[in-house]
Design an enzyme around this catalytic site. Structure first.
Site, mmCIF file in Angstrom:
data_model
loop_
_atom_site.group_PDB
_atom_site.id
_atom_site.type_symbol
_atom_site.label_atom_id
_atom_site.label_comp_id
_atom_site.label_asym_id
_atom_site.label_seq_id
_atom_site.Cartn_x
_atom_site.Cartn_y
_atom_site.Cartn_z
ATOM 1 N N LYS A 289 0.994 -1.113 -0.034
ATOM 2 C CA LYS A 289 0.015 -0.133 0.178
ATOM 3 C C LYS A 289 0.849 1.274 0.029
ATOM 4 O O LYS A 289 2.140 1.068 0.419
ATOM 5 C CB LYS A 289 -0.911 0.044 1.171
ATOM 6 C CG LYS A 289 -2.126 -0.954 1.039
ATOM 7 C CD LYS A 289 -2.696 -0.741 2.741
ATOM 8 C CE LYS A 289 -3.959 -1.944 2.838
ATOM 9 N NZ LYS A 289 -4.875 -1.732 1.815
ATOM 10 N N ARG A 363 -10.297 -11.430 1.790
ATOM 11 C CA ARG A 363 -11.114 -12.520 1.210
ATOM 12 C C ARG A 363 -10.556 -13.834 1.263
ATOM 13 O O ARG A 363 -11.023 -14.985 1.308
ATOM 14 C CB ARG A 363 -11.785 -11.927 -0.311
ATOM 15 C CG ARG A 363 -10.450 -11.941 -0.934
ATOM 16 C CD ARG A 363 -10.820 -11.160 -2.200
ATOM 17 N NE ARG A 363 -10.979 -9.606 -2.028
ATOM 18 C CZ ARG A 363 -11.425 -8.946 -2.847
ATOM 19 N NH1 ARG A 363 -11.713 -9.276 -4.048
ATOM 20 N NH2 ARG A 363 -11.239 -7.426 -2.793
HETATM 21 N N1 BES Z 1 -8.020 -3.621 4.335
HETATM 22 C C1 BES Z 1 -8.239 -3.375 3.114
HETATM 23 C C2 BES Z 1 -9.624 -2.570 2.887
HETATM 24 C C3 BES Z 1 -9.583 -1.396 3.658
HETATM 25 C C4 BES Z 1 -9.586 -0.185 3.178
HETATM 26 C C5 BES Z 1 -10.471 -1.214 4.804
HETATM 27 C C6 BES Z 1 -9.748 1.091 3.630
HETATM 28 C C7 BES Z 1 -10.489 -0.166 5.662
HETATM 29 C C8 BES Z 1 -10.135 1.151 4.984
HETATM 30 C C9 BES Z 1 -8.369 -4.577 2.085
HETATM 31 O O1 BES Z 1 -7.531 -5.640 2.635
HETATM 32 C C10 BES Z 1 -7.761 -3.788 0.814
HETATM 33 O O2 BES Z 1 -6.668 -3.590 0.511
HETATM 34 N N2 BES Z 1 -8.663 -4.229 -0.199
HETATM 35 C C11 BES Z 1 -8.371 -3.540 -1.385
HETATM 36 C C12 BES Z 1 -8.772 -4.779 -2.621
HETATM 37 C C13 BES Z 1 -8.166 -4.494 -3.821
HETATM 38 C C14 BES Z 1 -6.757 -5.017 -4.072
HETATM 39 C C15 BES Z 1 -9.062 -5.581 -4.733
HETATM 40 C C16 BES Z 1 -9.024 -2.308 -1.722
HETATM 41 O O3 BES Z 1 -9.921 -2.092 -1.349
HETATM 42 O O4 BES Z 1 -8.277 -1.594 -2.217
HETATM 43 ZN ZN ZN Z 2 -5.531 -5.443 1.849
#
Ligand code: BES
Ligand code: ZN
Ligand code: ZN
Length: 515
Positions: A289, A363
């Site tokens: 990230k 997931r």
């Molecule tokens: N933990 C994150 C989602 C999240 C984002 C929670 C902001 C709380 C606040 C999750 O694991 C994630 O990173 N999801 C990705 C999925 C994508 C790579 C398909 C996302 O939402 O960008």
């Molecule tokens: Zn994530």
């Protein structure tokens, strides 16, 4: 480490205007003048302090607004806090909960020694006394919560304890209030417990530490048991999703199962599985990230912790429902041993998933949890997770996404949402969304296309629920407060504890009976 604020709520049979206190809290609707029957005695004691304040326009009864009036030689209260209950016509019990939260937050700020709450007096028959008792108690816990266990500075420190009396003169009303307060106190306390665990940073809570907390909880509460799968057990059980996500971290993953068994009674109790994502830190892994805001990803364990908190409340309240709390936990880190984009993972269900993004890790752990849930042959599976940024884009920070495979179950979660004041909004997750999740070289891939990320993620999960009735709550947008709003301490919101408890206590039992 500092002790967090201890909350003590008692009911007292008393006329609230006669009770000696350094803070009396009174609730008022928009349009109230302060001269109404229930306020007139207090208004007199305050030398028309309430009615003058309202007449001047300094307090309008707007939901969660407050005004402070100082006592007189005639009043038993040194201070009186008016708290707005909003529009009387649009009243819902959650307004009372929110007003209680704001008042409790003020009581903490004012360092009140013993507060008297009389906010239920104005609501009349808008909500029954038992429900009022519950929402007020929940609100008091919620609003007084502060997370400062690592702040070492003590001078001018906040009070260590919040003592509240809920005052009511009529015995019949007091009894009902008391019943609700007991339930609300247990749920409120469980929610604060969850907030503290979520707020603890990732260098303190990693998957093995979370498992220790779960074990500790089970030891403390009769009727609750806990089983933990460590890494070698995970390998033996072939829980490939949890193992893959945990593979990059120095802390091993864990799969935590809490069980609550009701005492045997007449009829068969329904079974509910609650599954919560507990990523103790989500760096994104190899698909790392951006650094900005990454610190908030310590809250990526919040779904799992909501389940832990709900299990705590449920095991104390003892409904006739068999409940499993299933918490797959891992830390998502980049390293030489991490799982990679392109990897194909064989999950617990036997289905294979091609990894396209290691940041779509929630997931990956949830599907092992959901498959494990199906093995318990439950009447319902409900999972909860900080799953997608897309859900946050869609719904903002006010409501969680709700998806599922069964209309009745969805309806029950919506009902629980109304009762608990933890808001949800339904989104679709049908077959068409699953198309996006199909891989060319495995059964599925872990990310979809550009659009509808909350829905494609849910469609992916749905595949692992088999024939079970399943619902999914995406709490990515509602897991934390920024701070700055009264009654909403910055950090974890504890979302889900009230919603899941309410679902199990009020509605889950009804499912099975209707079957
Ligand atoms: N933990 C994150 C989602 C999240 C984002 C929670 C902001 C709380 C606040 C999750 O694991 C994630 O990173 N999801 C990705 C999925 C994508 C790579 C398909 C996302 O939402 O960008
Ligand atoms: Zn994530
Ligand atoms: Zn995540």
């Amino acid at each position: 480490m500092k002790q967090l604020i201890k909350v003590d709520i008692k009911k007292v049979k008393a006329d609230f205007t006669e009770r000696k206190t350094d803070l009396l809290v009174v609730g008022m609707f928009e349009g109230d003048k302060g001269t109404e029957k229930q306020y007139s005695k207090l208004n007199n004691q305050l030398k028309n302090g309430i009615s003058r304040l309202i007449k001047l326009g300094d307090f309008k009864g707007k939901l969660k607004s407050t005004a402070l009036i100082y006592g007189t030689d005639k009043s038993a209260a040194d201070r009186v806090l008016l708290v707005g209950l909003g529009d009387k016509k649009k009243f819902e019990p959650d307004n009372l909960r929110q007003a209680a939260a704001v008042a409790a937050s003020k009581a903490v700020e004012l360092k009140a020694k013993k507060s008297v709450f009389a906010i239920h007096h104005g609501i009349g028959n808008k909500c029954d006394a038992q429900q009022a008792g519950q929402v007020i108690a929940e609100g008091i816990y919620f609003g007084s919560y502060r997370y400062d266990e690592y702040v070492t500075k003590e001078e001018n420190g906040r009070s260590k304890k919040l003592s509240v009396e809920i005052a009511e003169n009529k015995s019949s009303v007091l009894t009902k209030l008391g019943k609700g307060m007991t339930v609300g106190g247990i749920i409120g306390e469980a929610q604060s417990y969850a907030r503290t665990l979520s707020n603890r940073p990732a260098n303190v809570i990693n998957p093995p530490e979370l498992a220790k907390e779960a074990r500790k909880l089970a030891r403390q509460i009769p009727g609750l048991t806990c089983t933990v799968f460590n890494k070698s057990k995970l390998k033996q059980k072939k829980m490939g999703g949890v193992l893959a996500v945990g593979s990059g971290s120095a802390s091993e993953p864990r799969f935590i199962v809490l069980r609550y068994n009701p005492r045997s009674g007449k009829g068969k109790a329904p079974t509910v599985c609650l599954v919560g994502k507990a990523i103790t830190f989500d760096s994104g892994g190899i698909s790392i990230k951006p650094s900005s805001g990454m610190q908030d990803m310590k809250l990526d364990k919040s779904g799992g912790i909501s389940v832990l908190g709900a299990m705590r409340a449920i095991a104390k309240l003892k409904p006739k429902v068999k409940v499993f709390g299933i918490i797959p936990s891992a830390e998502n880190m980049p390293s030489g041993t991490s799982y990679r984009p392109g990897d194909i993972v064989t999950t617990y269900s036997g289905k294979t998933v091609e990894v396209h993004n290691t940041d779509a890790e929630g997931r990956m752990v949830l599907i092992d949890g959901i498959h494990y849930a199906t093995e318990q042959k439950p009447d319902a599976i409900v999972d909860i997770a900080t799953l997608t940024g897309a859900c946050m884009v869609a719904l903002g920070k006010h409501k969680a996404g709700l998806m599922g495979s069964d209309d009745k179950l969805i309806e029950q979660i919506k009902q629980a949402s109304e009762l608990s004041g933890e808001k949800v909004w339904q989104l679709p997750c049908g077959e068409e969304y699953l198309e996006d999740m199909k891989s060319k070289i495995a059964d599925l891939k872990n990310v979809g296309g550009k659009w509808g990320g909350a829905c494609t993620a849910a469609a992916f999960l749905r595949n692992f629920a088999g024939k079970c009735k399943w619902a999914h709550i995406d709490m990515a947008g509602v897991d934390m407060f920024e701070g700055g709003k009264a009654g909403q301490a910055p950090g974890s919101s504890g979302f889900g504890v009230r919603l899941l408890s309410s679902f199990v206590l009020n509605t889950a039992g009804k499912t099975a009976k209707k079957k």
